[in-house]
Enzyme design. Structure first.
Site, short mmCIF file in Angstrom:
data_model
loop_
_atom_site.label_atom_id
_atom_site.label_comp_id
_atom_site.label_asym_id
_atom_site.label_seq_id
_atom_site.Cartn_x
_atom_site.Cartn_y
_atom_site.Cartn_z
N GLY A 222 0.77 -1.16 -0.04
CA GLY A 222 -0.13 -0.04 0.19
C GLY A 222 0.62 1.18 0.10
O GLY A 222 0.30 2.18 0.51
N TYR B 211 -14.32 -2.86 10.05
CA TYR B 211 -13.05 -2.44 9.74
C TYR B 211 -12.43 -2.68 11.35
O TYR B 211 -11.08 -3.19 11.34
CB TYR B 211 -12.93 -0.71 9.43
CG TYR B 211 -11.60 -0.07 9.65
CD1 TYR B 211 -10.52 -0.45 8.86
CD2 TYR B 211 -11.22 0.51 10.75
CE1 TYR B 211 -9.18 -0.08 8.97
CE2 TYR B 211 -10.16 1.25 10.84
CZ TYR B 211 -8.97 0.98 10.18
OH TYR B 211 -7.77 1.61 10.00
#
Length: 274
Positions: free
Chosen positions: A5, A148
Site C-alpha cells: 500500500g 474495519y
C-alpha cells in the site's frame, strides 16, 4: 524491504523514509502507475511491484516472483469503512483485504524474511469483535466501521500468534504491530454523514494531521530493537513520539489468535509456518 500500500498515505511516507535512510524498498501496490509516480519522487533505491491483497491469486503471484532474502515486510495496505462488498475470493472486503491478504502474503514470504514483520493495525481495533462463526458478516447487520475494527483486531491477533509460532520454532524473526492514531489520509474517503464530519473536524485537535506523523509508529517498529509482539502507537498531541502500547485483553487472547490462524490458513490455503 517490502511496504504494501505504498502508493499513497502512510505507506508512501514509510517507503520514502526507509529508502532515504538507505534501504532498498519495494513498493507493493495495486495501482502500479500510481506507485511509479510515488517512487519517482523518492530519493533512494526503490522498485514497484503489483500486489492486490483483495485477490489471493495476486498475493501468490507476488510471493512466487520473490527471490533472495527480505529483511522486513511492512503490512501497511488496508481499506476502511467501505460499503459491503466481497474480495475476488468471496470474502467480506475488510476481512479479506486487511487480514487474509496480509496473512497469506506473510506466510508465503516467511521463508525469505530475515528480521521482522510489521503489521499496521488501528486504534479502532478496540471496537472490533472477531466472530469466528461470522467472519464474513453474513449473520449480522453489516456495519462498515465495526467490520474495519474487526479486521484491525485480527491484525493484532495475527501478530500475537505469528510471534508465538516464530518463538516456538526458535526463529530470530520478530512479529510486531503498530498503529498511526488518527492520521489525515485518504483512508477515510468512504466515511459519510456525521461520522465523516466528526472525524475530519477532529483532525484539528487530536490527529496526527500529516501522514508523516502517522507513519512514525510504523517506522519505529521497523527500526528499533523491540521484542516480538510489541505494539507501537503515537504519543503527544502530534504523535511525534512513538512508544509501546499496552495490549488490551481482547488483543492478547491466545486461544482466539490460534483459532483465527487455523481458520485463516484453511480459507487461504496458506500456512507455511506450522
Amino acid at each position: 524491504m517490502v511496504v504494501t500500500g505504498a502508493s499513497s498515505g502512510l505507506g508512501a511516507v514509510t517507503a520514502r523514509e526507509l529508502a532515504q535512510a538507505g534501504a532498498r524498498v519495494v513498493l507493493a501496490v495495486r495501482d502500479v502507475a500510481k506507485g511509479e509516480r510515488v517512487a519517482a519522487g523518492i530519493r533512494g533505491k526503490t522498485e514497484v511491484r503489483a500486489l492486490d491483497l483483495a485477490d489471493l491469486a495476486s498475493v501468490r503471484a507476488f510471493a512466487d516472483s520473490w527471490t533472495g532474502k527480505l529483511d522486513v515486510l511492512v503490512n501497511n495496505a488496508g481499506i476502511m469503512a467501505v460499503p459491503r462488498g466481497k474480495t475476488a475470493d468471496g470474502f467480506e472486503d475488510h476481512f479479506g483485504t486487511n487480514h487474509l491478504g496480509p496473512f497469506a502474503l506473510t506466510n508465503l514470504l516467511l521463508p525469505s524474511i530475515t528480521d521482522r514483520v510489521v503489521t499496521v493495525s488501528s486504534g479502532l481495533a478496540r471496537i472490533g469483535t472477531v466472530r469466528l462463526d461470522d467472519l464474513n458478516w453474513e449473520r449480522r447487520r453489516y456495519r462498515p466501521m465495526r467490520a474495519y475494527g474487526a479486521s484491525k483486531l485480527a491484525n493484532l491477533l495475527f501478530t500475537l500468534e505469528l510471534q508465538r509460532r516464530l518463538a516456538a520454532a526458535g526463529s530470530s524473526v520478530r512479529a510486531l504491530a503498530a498503529h498511526p492514531g488518527v492520521a489525515a489520509t485518504s483512508l477515510d474517503q468512504h466515511l459519510r454523514g456525521p461520522l465523516q464530519a466528526v472525524t475530519r473536524f477532529s483532525y484539528q485537535f487530536i490527529a496526527q494531521r500529516e501522514a508523516e506523523y502517522g507513519a512514525l509508529p510504523t517506522l519505529y517498529a521497523v527500526a528499533e530493537d523491540l521484542p516480538g509482539n510489541s505494539y507501537v502507537g503515537p504519543t503527544g498531541r502530534s504523535g511525534a513520539r512513538p512508544s509501546l502500547e499496552r495490549r488490551r485483553k481482547a488483543d492478547s487472547d491466545t486461544d482466539l489468535a490460534k483459532q483465527l490462524w487455523d481458520v485463516s490458513a484453511r480459507l487461504t490455503g496458506v500456512n507455511r509456518h506450522e
